[in-house]
Motif scaffolding. Structure first.
Motif: not given
Length: 327
Positions: A103, A141, A144-145
């Motif tokens: 991230k 993730d 999805k973001e």
């Protein structure tokens, strides 16, 4: 420019992409102006698939693309990678595929690229200390973001590809592929076709070897990492250049360049394969683009196979370079 679909459910991109690594590191000196002009000429010529990574020039390559793309009003599909950690100027590396790192790496790449979303995000090399499920879960993730559109992995084994794909669909797998490096043909390509994953081939000219122009004098230029590669040293280079000269004879008969022959051969291996030759010069970019129009008959392909039976000698990387590579 002809188009190819990147994976069963991925986007359509140019049949040949542009590898941007050498504009910032590894292949000797370069200038911003040359790199800028080459990138813009590629885009103007329909090459909309641009490949970079956060470790190329320690982030400088992503910054270069971000700056140049500010001048471009058309479409551009940008792939970048994370996972290799190096000290500036050093070749040795560590691999990090941990969720918390991913991230951070993605946010840093988005900032350098000056984009709101990464089109295609690859795990650059495999982290043996982190389950691939954890890595792909974190990448999912990001999808999805809305920070990543598609995900892929690079230099992975069949087992890793299957495990990764079961967590979140992979759009592409990237590995080295050329007339000189064909390890993916036996198991990896059939697996990708079974799963509907696209294949992106880097170093389709085997770092210049297949152009017929590589010699010891060229490898002496400052900042050229190729001088340390076993395949491009001493007796190995001498043997490999003999094999390449036989390929050049075919290119001469077809009135094409050795580079065009090599790229056209990669393109001929399947509509699901997209090579991403790297260059920082417009001259070679335009030469590479013309490879999409080259075709072979059965006799020519058989002749190429006969020549390659002599074998290319030497490993493609040093031991350090093979860290995180699965074959």
């Amino acid at each position: 420019m002809k188009k190819r679909r990147l994976g069963k459910n991925g986007p359509q991109v140019s049949a040949i992409g542009l590898g941007c690594m050498g504009m910032s590191e590894f292949y000797g000196k370069s200038t911003y102006e040359d790199s800028r002009n080459t990138i813009l000429t590629a885009l103007e010529s329909g090459v909309d698939f641009l490949d970079t990574a956060d470790m190329y020039g320690n982030g400088e390559n992503e910054k270069l693309l971000g700056k140049v793309l500010k001048e471009w009003s058309g479409e551009a599909f940008v792939a970048t990678k994370f996972g290799i950690i190096r000290k500036p100027g050093a070749y040795e590396r560590k691999i990090n595929g941990k969720a918390e790192y991913i991230k951070q790496a993605a946010e840093a790449s988005l900032k350098r690229l000056e984009r709101e979303v990464i089109d295609l995000y690859y795990l650059h090399r495999m982290d043996n200390d982190t389950p691939i499920e954890e890595t792909i879960g974190a990448m999912a993730d990001l999808v999805k973001e809305g920070k990543v559109r598609y995900i892929g992995i690079s230099e992975a084994s069949v087992d890793t590809i299957r495990r990764a794909h079961s967590v979140h669909p992979l759009t592409a797998v990237q590995s080295e592929y050329s007339l000189a490096t064909r390890h993916i043909e036996k198991e990896i390509l059939p697996t990708l076709r079974e799963l509907g994953i696209g294949f992106v081939g880097y170093s389709p000219l085997s770092r210049g070897l297949l152009t017929g122009k590589l010699n010891q004098d060229l490898l002496k230029q400052e900042g050229d990492f190729r001088r340390m590669l076993p395949r491009l040293q001493g007796e190995n280079l001498e043997h490999n250049n003999k094999v390449v000269r036989k390929l050049i004879n075919i290119a001469t008969r077809k009135e094409i360049t050795p580079a065009q022959l090599s790229l056209a051969w990669v393109l001929s291996r399947g509509e699901d394969i997209i090579p991403i030759p790297g260059t920082k010069r417009i001259k070679y970019l335009m030469e590479n683009i013309k490879a999409v129009d080259v075709e072979f008959d059965a006799k020519e392909l058989e002749e190429i196979e006969t020549i390659l039976a002599d074998g290319i000698k030497g490993e493609r990387y040093t031991k350090s370079g093979m860290l995180g590579v699965e074959e």
